[in-house]
Design a protein around this motif. Structure first.
Motif, PDB file in Angstrom:
ATOM      1  N   ASP A  17       3.048  11.310   4.057  1.00  0.00           N
ATOM      2  CA  ASP A  17       2.957  11.680   2.643  1.00  0.00           C
ATOM      3  C   ASP A  17       3.761  10.700   1.785  1.00  0.00           C
TER       4      ASP A  17
ATOM      5  N   GLY B 199      -4.745   2.619  11.565  1.00  0.00           N
ATOM      6  CA  GLY B 199      -4.096   1.798  10.564  1.00  0.00           C
ATOM      7  C   GLY B 199      -3.280   0.677  11.177  1.00  0.00           C
TER       8      GLY B 199
ATOM      9  N   PRO C  84       2.566   5.784   5.254  1.00  0.00           N
ATOM     10  CA  PRO C  84       1.526   6.236   4.314  1.00  0.00           C
ATOM     11  C   PRO C  84       0.473   5.163   4.041  1.00  0.00           C
ATOM     12  N   ARG C  85       0.903   3.905   3.977  1.00  0.00           N
ATOM     13  CA  ARG C  85      -0.082   2.817   3.792  1.00  0.00           C
ATOM     14  C   ARG C  85      -0.981   2.698   5.023  1.00  0.00           C
TER      15      ARG C  85
ATOM     16  N   TRP D 223      -1.788   5.068   6.945  1.00  0.00           N
ATOM     17  CA  TRP D 223      -2.678   6.230   6.920  1.00  0.00           C
ATOM     18  C   TRP D 223      -3.868   5.983   5.995  1.00  0.00           C
ATOM     19  N   THR D 224      -3.620   5.381   4.843  1.00  0.00           N
ATOM     20  CA  THR D 224      -4.717   5.036   3.936  1.00  0.00           C
ATOM     21  C   THR D 224      -5.684   4.073   4.617  1.00  0.00           C
ATOM     22  N   GLU D 225      -5.138   3.079   5.304  1.00  0.00           N
ATOM     23  CA  GLU D 225      -5.980   2.121   6.025  1.00  0.00           C
ATOM     24  C   GLU D 225      -6.762   2.803   7.138  1.00  0.00           C
TER      25      GLU D 225
ATOM     26  N   ARG E 185      -7.829   5.897   7.300  1.00  0.00           N
ATOM     27  CA  ARG E 185      -8.954   6.675   6.755  1.00  0.00           C
ATOM     28  C   ARG E 185     -10.105   5.764   6.338  1.00  0.00           C
ATOM     29  N   THR E 186      -9.765   4.597   5.823  1.00  0.00           N
ATOM     30  CA  THR E 186     -10.820   3.631   5.491  1.00  0.00           C
ATOM     31  C   THR E 186     -11.501   3.138   6.760  1.00  0.00           C
TER      32      THR E 186
ATOM     33  N   ASP F 275     -14.980   0.172  -0.842  1.00  0.00           N
ATOM     34  CA  ASP F 275     -14.846   0.509  -2.265  1.00  0.00           C
ATOM     35  C   ASP F 275     -16.177   0.439  -3.007  1.00  0.00           C
TER      36      ASP F 275
END
Length: 329
Positions: free
Chosen positions: A141, A193, A202-203, A205-207, A209-210, A241
């Motif tokens: 988070d 990620g 957190p970064r 995690w974003t990667e 999910r992508t 994107d």
């Protein structure tokens, strides 16, 4: 303890030796001895080389019975006496003894040395991460305070200074795994990620999910990789994107879907062409003769309306297959 060991030795040499082993490793543990000292103690007491190999934390220590450290790349012999560092785990500590059956003293050496080694690894390199969804959620988070995320990371056994990766799955909750290549991953479609320090997870995690959006089931109707690493995508990640999940897919994707509806072999064949180095390799991938593959591609090109055997056509095909994954709701 010395008096007890002496009295036991008079009655039972093995029992006396076992008590001395226990006392020896207790002293090492009290002095906060390191891994090499513990493995050296096991080797000296056993009179044979001792080896520690913990793949989870990438630790390799081997010591000769004269106390000399001499590591090796050769795998342990399954016939050697051994013990895991924790119940249910694979063997991680060995005594290189094959001439005779393991003795009671060998078993005590392994048990006491493994316990001391486990304490050192927990103290210096962190416990193996546990699967606690609430703690994982806190670590991932970005809005949580750093101290809260570090506290959660310690609860998971993560070393704040060691790199780790976030893992997104098609089903189930997020995961965090060690950054080394042989880290164990859960089954199913996974986005992984990049390897980052704990506070940067957190970064990752974003990667992750992508990266998950680029995965496939690996079936004939959904061919492709089940596991995709974000740091292997490069500029292709920018496509995520541009293609909105569940929205009207791009024209080339619609053409793929229309062609595949009438031709069951089409998607797996085109994926093999897009992901292998040559047409012969693609034919082997889908288990057909090279001439059969050529016939299939002629038919596919007719259905799609563009060539797939030219460099430009192959790139277009790769993009179409990738966008097909990204367009899924």
């Amino acid at each position: 303890m010395k008096e007890l060991a002496g009295r036991l030795t008079a009655l039972d040499p093995d029992a006396g030796a076992a008590v001395q082993v226990i006392a020896y490793f207790d002293r090492l543990a009290e002095s906060r001895a390191g891994l090499e000292a513990l493995v050296r103690g096991a080797a000296v007491l056993a009179g044979v080389p001792a080896r520690l190999a913990d793949s989870d934390r990438r630790v390799q220590v081997r010591v000769e019975p004269d106390g000399t450290r001499r590591d090796t790349g050769l795998p342990p012999d399954t016939a050697w006496p051994s013990t895991p560092l924790a119940p249910g785990k694979p063997p991680a500590l060995w005594l290189e003894r094959t001439a005779t059956a393991p003795s009671v003293v060998d078993a005590v050496i392994l048990e006491r040395a493994a316990g001391a080694v486990r304490l050192v690894l927990d103290r210096t390199r962190g416990r193996a991460p546990v699967d606690d969804p609430a703690l994982v959620e806190t670590v991932l988070d970005a809005t949580a305070p750093d101290q809260a995320r570090l506290h959660a990371a310690r609860g998971l056994g993560l070393d704040p200074a060691a790199p780790a990766r976030a893992v997104a799955s098609q089903v189930g909750h997020p995961r965090i795994v060690a950054a080394h290549p042989d880290a164990e991953l859960p089954p199913g479609r996974l986005g992984v990620g990049s390897a980052v320090p704990v506070l940067d997870l957190p970064r990752s995690w974003t990667e992750a999910r992508t990266a998950l959006r680029f995965t496939a089931d690996g079936t004939a109707q959904d061919p492709g990789r089940r596991v995709v690493y974000a740091d292997e995508l490069g500029g292709v990640a920018l496509l995520a994107d541009l293609v909105v999940p569940g929205a009207e897919p791009p024209p080339d994707v619609r053409d793929l879907e229309t062609a595949a509806a009438a031709t069951p072999w089409l998607l797996a064949t085109l994926d093999a062409v897009a992901s292998t180095a040559s047409l012969r390799a693609a034919a082997a991938e889908v288990n057909v003769h090279h001439s059969t593959l050529q016939d299939r591609l002629t038919h596919a090109e007719h259905l799609l309306g563009w060539p797939v055997r030219t460099p430009q056509g192959r790139l277009r095909l790769q993009l179409a297959l990738t966008m097909r994954h990204l367009a899924r709701p």
